[in-house]
Design an enzyme around this catalytic site. Structure first.
Site, PDB file in Angstrom:
ATOM      1  CG  ASP A  90     -10.351  51.121  94.560  1.00 28.14           C
ATOM      2  OD1 ASP A  90     -11.273  51.154  95.385  1.00 28.14           O
ATOM      3  OD2 ASP A  90      -9.440  50.269  94.602  1.00 28.14           O
ATOM      4  CG  ASP A  91     -15.941  52.451  96.245  1.00 27.49           C
ATOM      5  OD1 ASP A  91     -16.900  52.553  95.471  1.00 27.49           O
ATOM      6  OD2 ASP A  91     -16.042  52.308  97.470  1.00 27.49           O
TER       7      ASP A  91
ATOM      8  NE  ARG B 146     -16.053  51.752 103.239  1.00 27.22           N
ATOM      9  CZ  ARG B 146     -15.507  51.780 102.037  1.00 27.22           C
ATOM     10  NH1 ARG B 146     -15.785  50.851 101.155  1.00 27.22           N
ATOM     11  NH2 ARG B 146     -14.653  52.718 101.714  1.00 27.22           N
TER      12      ARG B 146
ATOM     13  CE  LYS C  47      -8.953  47.015  95.982  1.00 29.29           C
ATOM     14  NZ  LYS C  47      -8.366  48.331  96.304  1.00 29.29           N
ATOM     15  CD1 TRP C  48     -15.075  39.799  95.380  1.00 31.28           C
ATOM     16  CD2 TRP C  48     -15.572  39.274  93.272  1.00 31.28           C
ATOM     17  NE1 TRP C  48     -16.248  39.100  95.402  1.00 31.28           N
ATOM     18  CE2 TRP C  48     -16.583  38.761  94.122  1.00 31.28           C
ATOM     19  CE3 TRP C  48     -15.670  39.058  91.893  1.00 31.28           C
ATOM     20  CZ2 TRP C  48     -17.670  38.040  93.631  1.00 31.28           C
ATOM     21  CZ3 TRP C  48     -16.754  38.343  91.413  1.00 31.28           C
ATOM     22  CH2 TRP C  48     -17.742  37.844  92.273  1.00 31.28           C
ATOM     23  CG  ASP C  49     -12.981  45.812  98.491  1.00 30.04           C
ATOM     24  OD1 ASP C  49     -12.759  45.112  99.484  1.00 30.04           O
ATOM     25  OD2 ASP C  49     -12.507  46.964  98.345  1.00 30.04           O
TER      26      ASP C  49
ATOM     27  CG  ASN D 288     -14.788  47.140 101.730  1.00 23.13           C
ATOM     28  OD1 ASN D 288     -13.700  46.721 102.147  1.00 23.13           O
ATOM     29  ND2 ASN D 288     -14.899  47.814 100.606  1.00 23.13           N
TER      30      ASN D 288
ATOM     31  CB  CYS E 109      -9.678  43.568  98.018  1.00 20.60           C
ATOM     32  SG  CYS E 109      -9.531  44.960  99.150  1.00 20.60           S
TER      33      CYS E 109
ATOM     34  CG  ASP F 172      -7.736  48.911 102.986  1.00 20.90           C
ATOM     35  OD1 ASP F 172      -7.468  48.523 101.837  1.00 20.90           O
ATOM     36  OD2 ASP F 172      -8.898  48.991 103.428  1.00 20.90           O
TER      37      ASP F 172
HETATM   38  C1  GLA Z   1     -11.638  48.719 100.711  1.00 18.98           C
HETATM   39  C2  GLA Z   1     -10.363  48.334 100.000  1.00 18.98           C
HETATM   40  C3  GLA Z   1      -9.675  49.575  99.497  1.00 18.98           C
HETATM   41  C4  GLA Z   1     -10.587  50.350  98.593  1.00 18.98           C
HETATM   42  C5  GLA Z   1     -11.873  50.670  99.314  1.00 18.98           C
HETATM   43  C6  GLA Z   1     -12.877  51.301  98.391  1.00 18.98           C
HETATM   44  O1  GLA Z   1     -11.375  49.356 101.912  1.00 18.98           O
HETATM   45  O2  GLA Z   1      -9.534  47.576 100.816  1.00 18.98           O
HETATM   46  O3  GLA Z   1      -8.488  49.231  98.831  1.00 18.98           O
HETATM   47  O4  GLA Z   1     -10.851  49.588  97.443  1.00 18.98           O
HETATM   48  O5  GLA Z   1     -12.465  49.519  99.878  1.00 18.98           O
HETATM   49  O6  GLA Z   1     -14.054  51.615  99.012  1.00 18.98           O
END
Ligand code: GLA
Length: 730
Positions: free
Chosen positions: A366-367, A443, A476-478, A480, A526, A548
């Site tokens: 992930d991130d 964020r 995983k394409w986010d 935020n 996401c 989340d």
């Molecule tokens: C979002 C996603 C999480 C994670 C974070 C990473 O909040 O929903 O699942 O990937 O970003 O910064």
């Protein structure tokens, strides 16, 4: 052919599955809506258009008209010409006024379904659906609208969208572009259902009586949003999960939308759904055209349950596409809740080693793997591997993970840019912004101007470099944060009203480009969980991280609401550690797995910290995932005790395999309330088959299980659950 034209009465009849939809070319070539509901046999029901011909305060085109344009059911309601309700399409013409009045010109009926340029949409082969195109024209300006209706032959679903074509000689501005407008003749006593929420609390179910005050679900956030899903349903007041009439409306779109309904003065109702007219103004020069997104309408006379199952069938078979439409999704373990930003290559390999031994099939990093990203304050946009963390580089890590028999996935948040990033230092104008105003921060990040081709080219190249450097199976394409100060430096002042929609078109273009170059990639979309869980994204990513909030008790509500429209195969759901990171609640391990099993299934925890007992449980859960896959991912959902019903302390659901021979039922007690009787009735079984319940060995007929029901013969306390597998006897 599921669409016929009765030329004698100038009536179109669309039969989609068990539903019918009728419309008529009426007086003055107005398009009248006649009926939408359960299948009917007759075509000529034009008597339904007789309506309050003498109503006061309702001006008409012709005093002799026997209908009242103020309340008649229209198919493409205009603006400012005697219909005072919400318009479907409003065009500001070159003279500056917004009077809009589309009348029938011609039509075409054909097998199959055309794609929509630049937009996601459901698709169908020529033997699966038929399409009706109706060309309408606004005589005063020459602007035309092409209305598209597709009726699916075996599914009670009808899709609509509109193309506005400026066939005039002068430019116009599109002020309102709805995808669908449906006027119900009788809506008194109906309820309205919508899905509202917030981060960590998506898709909450809300149902209230439809009233004379207009109710609108909408987004002006640049994404479909956590706050309202682009979904709305009307239903009879007596509708339940398995009984009553329901009309569902869902938009295949990921940006600003509006869906509204209200009772009118004569007991009818108009439902409108499309791009949110607020912050929208699209310049349409002579010869140009504009396509609205697609609205998907589903009718059910077997309650909310059948509405959902219809959406599920449609989206599984006619929206999701590519390899992962049918290929079995790998059980994944995601590093986020296990490590957040705090990992290196060895830690990830340790996760992979432990997880692989238990049956998990893919590691998702992930991130935190790129630029100087050690927290959420920087580096978005700098999509270059941080080799201090991943010593030896990405390819070396992926090889080590692959050597354990695991696939590898990676996180991106392409549409964002951190002020503290090399990208921002080089291209501050790439962030969305308007002159003379600051940029709001969310964020610690800004949003990239996805309307720009140079921004999209940069993103494609940056992602391509990463993807070409090793073997990546999943992204995983986010996304935020939402859009503010949404202006583009490259667009002229009179085009700034196009930014929100162009942003979404830019996103879709980039997704399409990526999938064309890497057709085997599995995308999971996401947006801080389910902030962009919509049918538009499902066209590109067949699964979406639902929330989340991974707490199993909270997920009961979130997944219930999400399941109204979207199938289990699309709903990202993982088992995570306790106390839960979002709610601090502790729930039993098997309940966490039972709830995640109703979605795409995976883990979101540090496998090295599992006890031996938990490891054995994970092993069994992974095996069960494979056993249950055809039931959950390819079967049908029946919500037996919705967690939103009067009893919020219990929930139960079952998935029934397509051949009805296997049933997986789950019963959960959210909160112990002293009520020790745990009983539920199954649904969707074959009443004539006899089913063996796996644990007890008890054999019961489908009719017994659906009528007398089944019981958990144990006391259950907070968060406890039981899962039952019923298999038909030979
Ligand atoms: C979002 C996603 C999480 C994670 C974070 C990473 O909040 O929903 O699942 O990937 O970003 O910064």
């Amino acid at each position: 052919m599921s669409i016929i034209y009765d030329a004698a009465h100038r009536i179109f009849k669309l039969d989609a599955g068990e539903s019918s939809y009728l419309l008529q070319v009426g007086a003055h070539n107005y398009l009248f809506h006649l009926y939408y509901g359960a299948h009917i046999s007759d075509t000529d029901i034009s008597y339904l258009t007789f309506h309050c011909p003498h109503a006061a305060f309702s001006p008409k085109q012709d005093a002799a008209d026997t209908f009242n344009p103020d309340v008649i059911a229209f198919e493409c309601p205009g603006n400012g010409c005697s219909d005072f309700r919400g318009s479907a399409i409003t065009v500001q013409n070159a003279d500056g006024n917004t009077a809009t009045d589309f009348r029938y010109v011609s039509h075409r009926i054909y097998a199959g379904k055309p794609a929509i340029r630049g937009l996601p949409a459901t698709y169908a082969a020529e033997d699966e659906a038929d399409t009706l195109e109706i060309l309408c024209r606004d005589a005063a300006t020459g602007v035309e609208t092409l209305l598209f209706y597709t009726a699916f032959r075996g599914i009670s679903a009808i899709t609509r969208h509109a193309r506005v074509i400026n066939s005039a000689e002068r430019g116009v501005v599109l002020r309102r572009a709805m995808s669908t407008a449906v006027d119900f003749h009788t809506a008194n006593g109906m309820d309205l259902i919508c899905l509202y929420g917030e981060h960590n609390n998506e898709c909450r179910f809300a149902r209230s009586p439809l009233t004379h005050a207009r109710t609108e679900v909408f987004s002006k956030r640049g994404a479909s949003s956590h706050m309202h899903n682009p979904f709305l349903a009307l239903c009879s007041a007596n509708a339940t999960e398995e009984e009553g009439e329901v009309w569902g409306f869902n938009l295949v779109y990921s940006g600003n939308f509006s869906a509204s309904a209200n009772l009118d003065t004569v007991g009818g109702a108009r439902v409108l759904m499309g791009i949110n007219p607020e912050d929208f103004a699209w310049r349409l020069d002579a010869g140009e055209s504009f396509d609205t997104p697609e609205a998907v309408m589903v009718y059910s006379d077997r309650g909310l349950g059948e509405m959902s199952r219809t959406y599920h069938r449609l989206y599984r078979h006619h929206l999701c596409r590519g390899k992962w439409k049918t290929a079995k999704r790998p059980i994944l373990i995601n590093s986020w809740e296990a490590a957040y930003f705090n990992f290196d290559d060895d830690k990830l390999v340790a996760f992979a080693r432990e997880a692989a031994a238990l049956g998990v099939e893919m590691l998702v990093m992930d991130d935190g793997w790129f630029g100087k990203r050690n927290n959420d304050k920087c580096a978005l946009g700098d999509w270059v591997v941080n080799e201090e963390k991943l010593k030896g580089g990405l390819d070396s890590l992926v090889r080590r993970v692959n050597a354990l028999g695991m696939k590898f996935g990676i996180w991106f948040e392409p549409e964002m840019i951190s002020p503290d990033s090399d990208l921002y230092r080089a291209h501050p104008d790439w962030a969305l912004q308007v002159p003379n105003r600051g940029k709001s921060i969310g964020r610690h990040q800004y949003v990239l101007d996805m309307t720009r081709a140079d921004v999209r080219d940069y993103l494609f190249d940056a992602m391509k470099k990463v993807l070409d450097s090793t073997k990546i199976d999943y992204i995983k394409w986010d996304f935020n944060r939402n859009l503010t100060e949404a202006g583009s430096a490259l667009l002229a002042a009179d085009r700034q009203g196009e930014v929100f929609h162009r942003f979404v078109l830019g996103l879709y273009e980039l997704l399409e480009r990526l999938l064309s170059a890497y057709p085997d990639l599995l995308l999971e979309s996401c947006s801080g969980g389910g902030g962009r869980f919509d049918a538009g994204m499902l066209y590109y990513s067949p699964q979406v991280w639902a929330s989340d909030n991974t707490d199993a008790m909270a997920r009961l509500d979130i997944q219930y609401g999400t399941s109204l429209c979207y199938p289990a195969s699309t709903m990202g759901a993982h088992v995570s550690a306790v106390p839960n990171h979002a709610t601090r609640r502790t729930t039993p391990f098997d309940t966490r797995a039972a709830v995640a099993m109703a979605g795409t299934f995976g883990y979101e925890l540090d496998p090295c910290k599992l006890s031996e007992e938990e490891k054995a449980a994970v092993r069994e859960q992974c095996q069960n995932y494979h056993r249950y896959y055809p039931i959950v991912h390819e079967g049908e959902l029946y919500r037996l005790i919705p967690p939103v019903s009067g009893d919020r302390n219990r929930a139960a659901w079952c998935h029934v395999s397509a051949d009805k021979r296997q049933v997986l039922a789950t019963y959960v007690v959210r909160r112990f309330d002293g009520q020790d009787r745990h009983h539920f009735r199954l649904a969707g079984l074959d009443p004539t088959l006899r089913y063996r319940e796996e644990k007890s060995g008890r054999v019961l007929s489908g009719d017994t299980l659906m009528r007398a029901g089944y019981a958990v013969e144990e006391r259950l306390f907070d968060g406890q659950s039981r899962t039952f597998l019923f298999v038909a006897e030979e």
